[in-house]
Design a protein around this motif. Structure first.
Motif, PDB file in Angstrom:
ATOM      1  N   ALA A  77      37.414  26.579  43.798  1.00  0.00           N
ATOM      2  CA  ALA A  77      36.883  27.321  44.949  1.00  0.00           C
ATOM      3  C   ALA A  77      38.018  27.838  45.833  1.00  0.00           C
ATOM      4  N   ILE A  78      39.080  27.064  45.929  1.00  0.00           N
ATOM      5  CA  ILE A  78      40.224  27.433  46.778  1.00  0.00           C
ATOM      6  C   ILE A  78      40.993  28.585  46.134  1.00  0.00           C
ATOM      7  N   ALA A  79      41.197  28.484  44.813  1.00  0.00           N
ATOM      8  CA  ALA A  79      41.886  29.555  44.083  1.00  0.00           C
ATOM      9  C   ALA A  79      41.102  30.863  44.188  1.00  0.00           C
ATOM     10  N   VAL A  80      39.789  30.778  43.984  1.00  0.00           N
ATOM     11  CA  VAL A  80      38.944  31.973  44.063  1.00  0.00           C
ATOM     12  C   VAL A  80      38.994  32.554  45.485  1.00  0.00           C
ATOM     13  N   ALA A  81      38.991  31.684  46.490  1.00  0.00           N
ATOM     14  CA  ALA A  81      39.001  32.146  47.887  1.00  0.00           C
ATOM     15  C   ALA A  81      40.243  32.985  48.184  1.00  0.00           C
ATOM     16  N   ALA A  82      41.402  32.507  47.741  1.00  0.00           N
ATOM     17  CA  ALA A  82      42.653  33.228  48.025  1.00  0.00           C
ATOM     18  C   ALA A  82      42.657  34.594  47.341  1.00  0.00           C
ATOM     19  N   LEU A  83      42.226  34.603  46.082  1.00  0.00           N
ATOM     20  CA  LEU A  83      42.229  35.855  45.311  1.00  0.00           C
ATOM     21  C   LEU A  83      41.157  36.816  45.828  1.00  0.00           C
ATOM     22  N   ASP A  84      39.978  36.295  46.139  1.00  0.00           N
ATOM     23  CA  ASP A  84      38.886  37.136  46.656  1.00  0.00           C
ATOM     24  C   ASP A  84      39.289  37.761  47.996  1.00  0.00           C
ATOM     25  N   MET A  85      40.018  37.006  48.825  1.00  0.00           N
ATOM     26  CA  MET A  85      40.468  37.567  50.109  1.00  0.00           C
ATOM     27  C   MET A  85      41.377  38.773  49.869  1.00  0.00           C
ATOM     28  N   ALA A  86      42.285  38.651  48.897  1.00  0.00           N
ATOM     29  CA  ALA A  86      43.207  39.753  48.597  1.00  0.00           C
ATOM     30  C   ALA A  86      42.452  40.978  48.079  1.00  0.00           C
ATOM     31  N   ILE A 134      43.511  35.018  37.185  1.00  0.00           N
ATOM     32  CA  ILE A 134      44.243  36.292  37.127  1.00  0.00           C
ATOM     33  C   ILE A 134      44.180  36.921  35.726  1.00  0.00           C
ATOM     34  N   PRO A 135      44.434  36.149  34.633  1.00  0.00           N
ATOM     35  CA  PRO A 135      44.350  36.777  33.305  1.00  0.00           C
ATOM     36  C   PRO A 135      42.979  37.376  32.999  1.00  0.00           C
ATOM     37  N   ARG A 136      41.904  36.728  33.480  1.00  0.00           N
ATOM     38  CA  ARG A 136      40.562  37.270  33.200  1.00  0.00           C
ATOM     39  C   ARG A 136      40.364  38.637  33.854  1.00  0.00           C
ATOM     40  N   ILE A 137      40.864  38.780  35.094  1.00  0.00           N
ATOM     41  CA  ILE A 137      40.692  40.071  35.778  1.00  0.00           C
ATOM     42  C   ILE A 137      41.537  41.141  35.092  1.00  0.00           C
ATOM     43  N   ASN A 183      37.093  52.991  44.248  1.00  0.00           N
ATOM     44  CA  ASN A 183      37.462  51.727  44.902  1.00  0.00           C
ATOM     45  C   ASN A 183      37.060  50.568  43.987  1.00  0.00           C
ATOM     46  N   ILE A 184      37.624  49.407  44.311  1.00  0.00           N
ATOM     47  CA  ILE A 184      37.313  48.192  43.556  1.00  0.00           C
ATOM     48  C   ILE A 184      35.916  47.710  43.942  1.00  0.00           C
ATOM     49  N   ASP A 185      35.183  47.161  42.971  1.00  0.00           N
ATOM     50  CA  ASP A 185      33.928  46.473  43.270  1.00  0.00           C
ATOM     51  C   ASP A 185      34.238  44.970  43.342  1.00  0.00           C
ATOM     52  N   PRO A 186      34.300  44.411  44.555  1.00  0.00           N
ATOM     53  CA  PRO A 186      34.714  43.006  44.667  1.00  0.00           C
ATOM     54  C   PRO A 186      33.758  42.047  43.970  1.00  0.00           C
ATOM     55  N   PHE A 187      32.499  42.425  43.846  1.00  0.00           N
ATOM     56  CA  PHE A 187      31.532  41.556  43.159  1.00  0.00           C
ATOM     57  C   PHE A 187      31.823  41.528  41.649  1.00  0.00           C
ATOM     58  N   ALA A 188      32.235  42.692  41.108  1.00  0.00           N
ATOM     59  CA  ALA A 188      32.597  42.741  39.685  1.00  0.00           C
ATOM     60  C   ALA A 188      33.866  41.930  39.433  1.00  0.00           C
ATOM     61  N   VAL A 189      34.825  42.000  40.352  1.00  0.00           N
ATOM     62  CA  VAL A 189      36.060  41.222  40.185  1.00  0.00           C
ATOM     63  C   VAL A 189      35.741  39.727  40.258  1.00  0.00           C
ATOM     64  N   PHE A 190      34.856  39.362  41.186  1.00  0.00           N
ATOM     65  CA  PHE A 190      34.435  37.953  41.311  1.00  0.00           C
ATOM     66  C   PHE A 190      33.803  37.491  39.997  1.00  0.00           C
ATOM     67  N   GLY A 191      32.927  38.328  39.434  1.00  0.00           N
ATOM     68  CA  GLY A 191      32.269  37.995  38.169  1.00  0.00           C
ATOM     69  C   GLY A 191      33.287  37.820  37.044  1.00  0.00           C
ATOM     70  N   ALA A 192      34.298  38.695  37.031  1.00  0.00           N
ATOM     71  CA  ALA A 192      35.322  38.607  35.972  1.00  0.00           C
ATOM     72  C   ALA A 192      36.115  37.310  36.099  1.00  0.00           C
ATOM     73  N   MET A 193      36.504  36.955  37.318  1.00  0.00           N
ATOM     74  CA  MET A 193      37.351  35.752  37.444  1.00  0.00           C
ATOM     75  C   MET A 193      36.558  34.474  37.193  1.00  0.00           C
ATOM     76  N   MET A 194      35.232  34.518  37.351  1.00  0.00           N
ATOM     77  CA  MET A 194      34.401  33.326  37.144  1.00  0.00           C
ATOM     78  C   MET A 194      33.825  33.242  35.723  1.00  0.00           C
ATOM     79  N   THR A 195      34.255  34.163  34.839  1.00  0.00           N
ATOM     80  CA  THR A 195      33.804  34.105  33.446  1.00  0.00           C
ATOM     81  C   THR A 195      34.188  32.765  32.826  1.00  0.00           C
ATOM     82  N   ASN A 196      33.279  32.168  32.070  1.00  0.00           N
ATOM     83  CA  ASN A 196      33.538  30.893  31.381  1.00  0.00           C
ATOM     84  C   ASN A 196      33.761  29.714  32.324  1.00  0.00           C
ATOM     85  N   GLU A 197      33.269  29.805  33.560  1.00  0.00           N
ATOM     86  CA  GLU A 197      33.311  28.674  34.495  1.00  0.00           C
ATOM     87  C   GLU A 197      31.894  28.109  34.594  1.00  0.00           C
TER      88      GLU A 197
END
Ligand code: MG
Length: 389
Positions: free
Chosen positions: A108-117, A67-70, A85-99
Motif C-alpha cells: 500500500a505504501i509503495a502504491v501510494a508513492a507511485l500513485d502520487m507521482a 514499476i515493471p508492470r506499468i 493525458n495519463i489515465d491514473p486509474f489505468a496505471v493503478f490497474g496495471a501496477m496492481m496486476t497479479n496482486e
C-alpha cells in the motif's frame, strides 16, 4: 503521449522524535519520479511522489513489481479518452496486476508513492493545480478556498522536558494554528495528564483546541483509564487509543468516553475503512476518520475511501486526512473534506505545504502551481528534482 521512465529512490527523514510506539530516526521514505514525453517550457513533464512518514521506503516492491508492470503495459492502454493525458486509474490497474486482494501491508505504501507521482504528472499535463483538477473531475467544480489544518507534533522529547513541549506548542500558535495535537501513551497516565495540562495552558485553557494521539498503544483497560482521566478536559479528539485493527476495543471505548474519537491512519484500503465504520462504534456526528492517502494506496484508493465512507453514511466533512502532505491538502480542498494534518517541524523536507502557504486562524490557502505544488517547497524540490533529471 507516454510514460517514458519511472524512477525510485530511498530518502531519509530528518527527525529525532518518537511517539508511543516508534522512534522516527531510523525511518525512510520512497521517492518516485514519473517521467513523461510531454514537454512544457522546453522540459519533459515529471510527476513526483513519496510516501508519508510512519512507514518505511518500499524500493523492492516498486522495482520488482509495480514499476515493471506499468512500463510493460501497452502505453495506449494507460491514456485517458483524450489520448493527451495519463489515465491514473489505468496505471493503478496495471501496477496492481497479479496482486491478491486483502492484506495490503507494505505494498500500500509503495502504491501510494507511485500513485502520487502519477497524479502530479496528470495535473501538470493538464496545467492545473491538483486540487482544481480534483474539484473539476470529481466534485462538480467545487473546491474549498481554505482548508482546516492542524500541526502533528507534541512528541516526547528525549529528556521529557515540559518547557520544550510548551515552546513547540506556542510556536504553532505563533504560526497561525488554532488546534494542536500531542502524543500520549509513552509515559504513565499521571505524567501524560501533566503534559496535557501543560499544553492546555498554552492554548489558553481550552481543551477543545487540543487533540491527543495514543498511536494505538493501549489495551482496553488502559484506554478506558485514559478516557476517565481526560474526560474533564473536553479535548478536540482522542486518537488511536488501541490497536488500529481492534474495532471491538474502539467500540467498547465509546461506552466510556463521550468526547470525539479519531482513527484510521493505519488502515490502508477502502475495505479496511469500511470495516472500521461498520464495527468500530464511531459516531458520524462527532467522531473523525483520518485515512492517509500517502500511505493507503494513494489518491486513486482515496477516492474509493470517500465513496465507501459516504455509502456508510459517513459525511466527507468528518474525514480529516492524516500525514501532512501536499497531496492531503489538494484532496481536502478539491474534494471538500474536513481538513488535513500538517508537519511544520517534523518529517522534513516531506511534511508541510509550499513555502509561501500562509496559516491564518487555523486555515491555509491553496497553491496555484500546476500539480501537487512540490516545486513550491524548495527543500523538498531539491530532494526530488535530481530523480526526474
Ligand atoms: Mg496518529
Amino acid at each position: 503521449m507516454r510514460i517514458v521512465d519511472i524512477r525510485e529512490q530511498t530518502g531519509a527523514l530528518q527527525t529525532s522524535m518518537r511517539n508511543a510506539f516508534i522512534d522516527f530516526s531510523q525511518m525512510t521514505v520512497s521517492l518516485v519520479a514519473v517521467v513523461t514525453d510531454v514537454v512544457r517550457d522546453g522540459k519533459p513533464v515529471v510527476g513526483y511522489g513519496f510516501n508519508a512518514n510512519g512507514r518505511y521506503a518500499q524500493g523492492g516492491i516498486l522495482r520488482e513489481r509495480l514499476i515493471p508492470r506499468i512500463l510493460a503495459a501497452d502505453p495506449d492502454t494507460l491514456l485517458d479518452e483524450t489520448g493527451d493525458n495519463i489515465d491514473p486509474f489505468a496505471v493503478f490497474g496495471a501496477m496492481m496486476t497479479n496482486e491478491k486482494p486483502g492484506g495490503h501491508g507494505d505494498r500500500a505504501i509503495a502504491v501510494a508513492a507511485l500513485d502520487m507521482a502519477v497524479w502530479d504528472a496528470v495535473a501538470k499535463i493538464a496545467q492545473v493545480p491538483l486540487w482544481k483538477l480534483l474539484a473539476d473531475r470529481f466534485n462538480g467544480g467545487n473546491a474549498d478556498g481554505r482548508v482546516l489544518v492542524y500541526p502533528g507534533g507534541g512528541y516526547y522529547y528525549p529528556d521529557g522536558n515540559l518547557n520544550k513541549l510548551r515552546d513547540e506548542m506556542q510556536s504553532y500558535l505563533d504560526d497561525g494554528y488554532t488546534i494542536v495535537k500531542m502524543k500520549i501513551g509513552a509515559a504513565d497516565l499521571a505524567t501524560d495528564l501533566k503534559r496535557i495540562e501543560t499544553v492546555i495552558d498554552v492554548v489558553g485553557g481550552d481543551g477543545g483546541r487540543l487533540a491527543v494521539d495514543a498511536n494505538g498503544k493501549f489495551d482496553l483497560e488502559t484506554a478506558i483509564a485514559y478516557a476517565h482521566g481526560m474526560k474533564p478536559y473536553g479535548l478536540f479528539w482522542y486518537e488511536e487509543a488501541g490497536d488500529p485493527l481492534d474495532y471491538a476495543l474502539q467500540a467498547e471505548l465509546a461506552n466510556h468516553y463521550e468526547g470525539p474519537f479519531a482513527t484510521g491512519e493505519n488502515l490502508f484500503s477502502h475495505q479496511d475503512i469500511r470495516n472500521l465504520l461498520r464495527y468500530g462504534g464511531l459516531d458520524p456526528q462527532k467522531d473523525w476518520i483520518m485515512p492517509d492517502p500517502a500511505l493507503a494506496m494513494g489518491l486513486t484508493e482515496g477516492l474509493k475511501i470517500i465513496d465507501t465512507a459516504e455509502a456508510e453514511n459517513w459525511p466527507r466533512e468528518r474525514i480529516v486526512l492524516h500525514g501532512g502532505t501536499q497531496l492531503a491538502l489538494a484532496m481536502s480542498a478539491g474534494l471538500q473534506l474536513g481538513g488535513t494534518e500538517t508537519y511544520p517541524l517534523m518529517f522534513q523536507p516531506y511534511g508541510g505545504f509550499a513555502d509561501d502557504t500562509p496559516i491564518e486562524n487555523g486555515f491555509t490557502t491553496l497553491p496555484d502551481l500546476p500539480g501537487l505544488g512540490i516545486e513550491g517547497k524548495a527543500k523538498l524540490y531539491e530532494v526530488m528534482k535530481p530523480l526526474g533529471e
